[in-house]
Design a protein around this motif. Sequence first.
Motif, PDB file in Angstrom:
ATOM      1  N   ARG A   9      -0.125  -8.816   0.753  1.00  0.00           N
ATOM      2  CA  ARG A   9       0.476  -9.232   2.027  1.00  0.00           C
ATOM      3  C   ARG A   9       0.845  -8.016   2.867  1.00  0.00           C
ATOM      4  N   ASP A  63       4.963 -18.188   4.926  1.00  0.00           N
ATOM      5  CA  ASP A  63       4.908 -18.245   3.461  1.00  0.00           C
ATOM      6  C   ASP A  63       5.201 -19.683   3.040  1.00  0.00           C
ATOM      7  N   ASN A  69       1.309 -16.029  -3.495  1.00  0.00           N
ATOM      8  CA  ASN A  69       1.806 -17.053  -2.598  1.00  0.00           C
ATOM      9  C   ASN A  69       0.736 -17.392  -1.581  1.00  0.00           C
ATOM     10  N   SER A  92      -0.870 -11.574  -3.235  1.00  0.00           N
ATOM     11  CA  SER A  92       0.277 -10.998  -3.929  1.00  0.00           C
ATOM     12  C   SER A  92       1.150 -10.321  -2.872  1.00  0.00           C
ATOM     13  N   SER A  93       2.334  -9.887  -3.260  1.00  0.00           N
ATOM     14  CA  SER A  93       3.221  -9.184  -2.321  1.00  0.00           C
ATOM     15  C   SER A  93       2.553  -7.928  -1.780  1.00  0.00           C
ATOM     16  N   LYS A  94       1.867  -7.201  -2.641  1.00  0.00           N
ATOM     17  CA  LYS A  94       1.192  -5.975  -2.229  1.00  0.00           C
ATOM     18  C   LYS A  94       0.069  -6.279  -1.243  1.00  0.00           C
TER      19      LYS A  94
END
Length: 96
Positions: free
Chosen positions: A45, A67, A3, A41-43
Amino acid sequence: MRNRYIVAYDVSDGTRLRRIFKKMNGFGDALQYSVFACDLSSKERVLMEEALTEIMDIKEDRVIIIDVGPVEGRGGDVVRTLGRQVKPKEREALIV
């Protein structure tokens, strides 16, 4: 999935400000002095948030993370710049 995040910060101490700027260079591209676009990526972030929390003073400083969506979709198109854009090689010159 990655994202796009817009990260802006307001840091009251010059030393912390420089440290946060240098740390953010590892996560994204500077749009302004204290504003970055980061495709994460989520990680990544979570890692960015942890790294910033270690540097900042929670009682004095503020970081805003927005986001704007998937890089492959809307997130890649929502940031527009009017006027002179900052090129990646200019990022180093923005260090306060």
